[in-house]
Design a protein around this motif. Structure first.
Motif, PDB file in Angstrom:
ATOM      1  N   LYS A 186      -9.632   2.008  -2.232  1.00 16.74           N
ATOM      2  CA  LYS A 186      -8.524   2.282  -3.170  1.00 16.74           C
ATOM      3  C   LYS A 186      -7.219   2.438  -2.417  1.00 16.74           C
ATOM      4  N   ALA A 187      -7.271   3.060  -1.233  1.00 16.08           N
ATOM      5  CA  ALA A 187      -6.061   3.196  -0.420  1.00 16.08           C
ATOM      6  C   ALA A 187      -5.491   1.812  -0.111  1.00 16.08           C
ATOM      7  N   LYS A 188      -6.355   0.901   0.295  1.00 13.29           N
ATOM      8  CA  LYS A 188      -5.930  -0.459   0.642  1.00 13.29           C
ATOM      9  C   LYS A 188      -5.320  -1.165  -0.584  1.00 13.29           C
ATOM     10  N   GLN A 189      -5.957  -0.990  -1.755  1.00 15.61           N
ATOM     11  CA  GLN A 189      -5.437  -1.605  -2.986  1.00 15.61           C
ATOM     12  C   GLN A 189      -4.028  -1.102  -3.299  1.00 15.61           C
ATOM     13  N   TRP A 190      -3.832   0.228  -3.205  1.00 17.97           N
ATOM     14  CA  TRP A 190      -2.524   0.790  -3.535  1.00 17.97           C
ATOM     15  C   TRP A 190      -1.479   0.401  -2.492  1.00 17.97           C
ATOM     16  N   TYR A 191      -1.863   0.352  -1.214  1.00 20.77           N
ATOM     17  CA  TYR A 191      -0.914  -0.121  -0.200  1.00 20.77           C
ATOM     18  C   TYR A 191      -0.489  -1.554  -0.524  1.00 20.77           C
ATOM     19  N   GLY A 192      -1.444  -2.380  -0.928  1.00 20.14           N
ATOM     20  CA  GLY A 192      -1.136  -3.765  -1.295  1.00 20.14           C
ATOM     21  C   GLY A 192      -0.165  -3.846  -2.459  1.00 20.14           C
ATOM     22  N   LYS A 193      -0.401  -3.027  -3.502  1.00 21.93           N
ATOM     23  CA  LYS A 193       0.503  -3.025  -4.655  1.00 21.93           C
ATOM     24  C   LYS A 193       1.892  -2.543  -4.276  1.00 21.93           C
ATOM     25  N   ALA A 194       1.947  -1.646  -3.275  1.00 28.23           N
ATOM     26  CA  ALA A 194       3.244  -1.109  -2.820  1.00 28.23           C
ATOM     27  C   ALA A 194       3.972  -2.094  -1.909  1.00 28.23           C
ATOM     28  N   GLY A 195       3.301  -3.199  -1.555  1.00 33.19           N
ATOM     29  CA  GLY A 195       3.959  -4.229  -0.771  1.00 33.19           C
ATOM     30  C   GLY A 195       3.681  -4.186   0.723  1.00 33.19           C
ATOM     31  N   PHE A 196       2.705  -3.375   1.124  1.00 32.56           N
ATOM     32  CA  PHE A 196       2.326  -3.327   2.535  1.00 32.56           C
ATOM     33  C   PHE A 196       1.196  -4.312   2.770  1.00 32.56           C
ATOM     34  N   SER A 197       1.290  -5.097   3.838  1.00 33.07           N
ATOM     35  CA  SER A 197       0.214  -6.038   4.127  1.00 33.07           C
ATOM     36  C   SER A 197      -0.971  -5.287   4.732  1.00 33.07           C
TER      37      SER A 197
END
Length: 145
Positions: free
Chosen positions: A130-141
């Protein structure tokens, strides 16, 4: 209603100019009428004692009222109140609930905060996916996470 719009603009201008007692005078009337922007700004002023004596109860009440009207910044602010135990009892589940509502409206700060909470297991169970998913939505690769 046009008067309310002018009052809101005047209240926001006073807020932005750091004339907080004047802003509170104008915005509190609009907050009582249900204006979410006014409620959010009143919450900030009560939370931080800007133009008035700090009042955690009033800050929480206005932040929650605005958040319940889908005001993304208020949802983010309420999430922080729950995460930090500021103006509200610390509650990781409630923090996640409100950060998620703001994040789903595209608020990058909430997306990043959720990612950090899941990554660190802060107030909630750690969930690196979930952390990875939210980082992705926030625009972090993914190489940055």
């Amino acid at each position: 209603m046009p008067d309310d719009d002018m009052d809101l603009a005047s209240g926001i201008m006073a807020f932005e100019a750091k004339h907080f007692s004047r802003a509170l005078q104008i915005l509190s009337q609009l907050a009582e009428k249900g204006d979410a922007d006014a409620q959010y700004r009143c919450a900030i002023m009560y939370q931080n004692g800007l133009g008035t004596v700090a009042s955690p109860d009033a800050a929480y009440r206005w932040m929650k009222t605005a958040a319940e009207q889908d005001h993304a910044l208020a949802q983010h602010g309420l999430g922080f109140m729950y995460m930090e135990g500021d103006c509200a009892e610390r509650n990781g589940e409630e923090a996640v609930k409100w950060f998620t509502r703001a994040a789903e409206q595209g608020l990058q700060g909430s997306q990043t905060t959720l990612a950090l909470m899941y990554e660190e297991g802060r107030g909630i169970e750690q969930d690196l996916e979930k952390a990875k998913q939210w980082y992705g939505k926030a625009g972090f690769s993914s190489d940055e996470t």
